[in-house]
Design an enzyme around this catalytic site. Sequence first.
Site, PDB file in Angstrom:
ATOM      1  N   GLY A  91     -52.637  -6.181 -36.239  1.00  0.00           N
ATOM      2  CA  GLY A  91     -53.321  -6.574 -37.468  1.00  0.00           C
ATOM      3  C   GLY A  91     -52.847  -7.891 -38.027  1.00  0.00           C
ATOM      4  CB  CYS A  92     -49.816  -9.860 -37.834  1.00  0.00           C
ATOM      5  SG  CYS A  92     -49.010  -8.938 -39.132  1.00  0.00           S
TER       6      CYS A  92
END
Length: 143
Positions: A50-51
């Site tokens: 998710g980064c």
Amino acid sequence: MTINEQQDQIIDEFSEVDDWMDRYQMLIDLSSEQAPLPASEKTEQNLIDGCQSRVWLTATLTPEGLLHFEAESDALIVGGIVALLIRVLSDQRPADIASADLYFIDRIGLREHLSPTRSNGLLAMVRQMKNYAIAYQAIAGKQ
């Protein structure tokens, strides 16, 4: 120091700086002060989903029953954000981490000054740290 005491201290530090360019510099400084993770810890398993930037996060339970976090990012501002999260959440009890209200993020204006991708990354880092806390809480409960 408790989670809320750490948060209040960060809020005080950031309130002394009005300009967001200076606040970004604070984050960059925090990132560069952080010890790098050993290469052996920079694994796919420790990479946060998710980064947009690459962020590796590890968690270990101390003999005192506290959860200790270490992390590294390949982006300076993101590294500063994870350094703040570690300052607040590391070396705390898993139950306290799992239930923590991380109000400092909004109070210092961090969320509103991040790009959507960085904001998603921030949420992913918080989620991963809380997931570690929940997992270690469950392990401790079975012992």
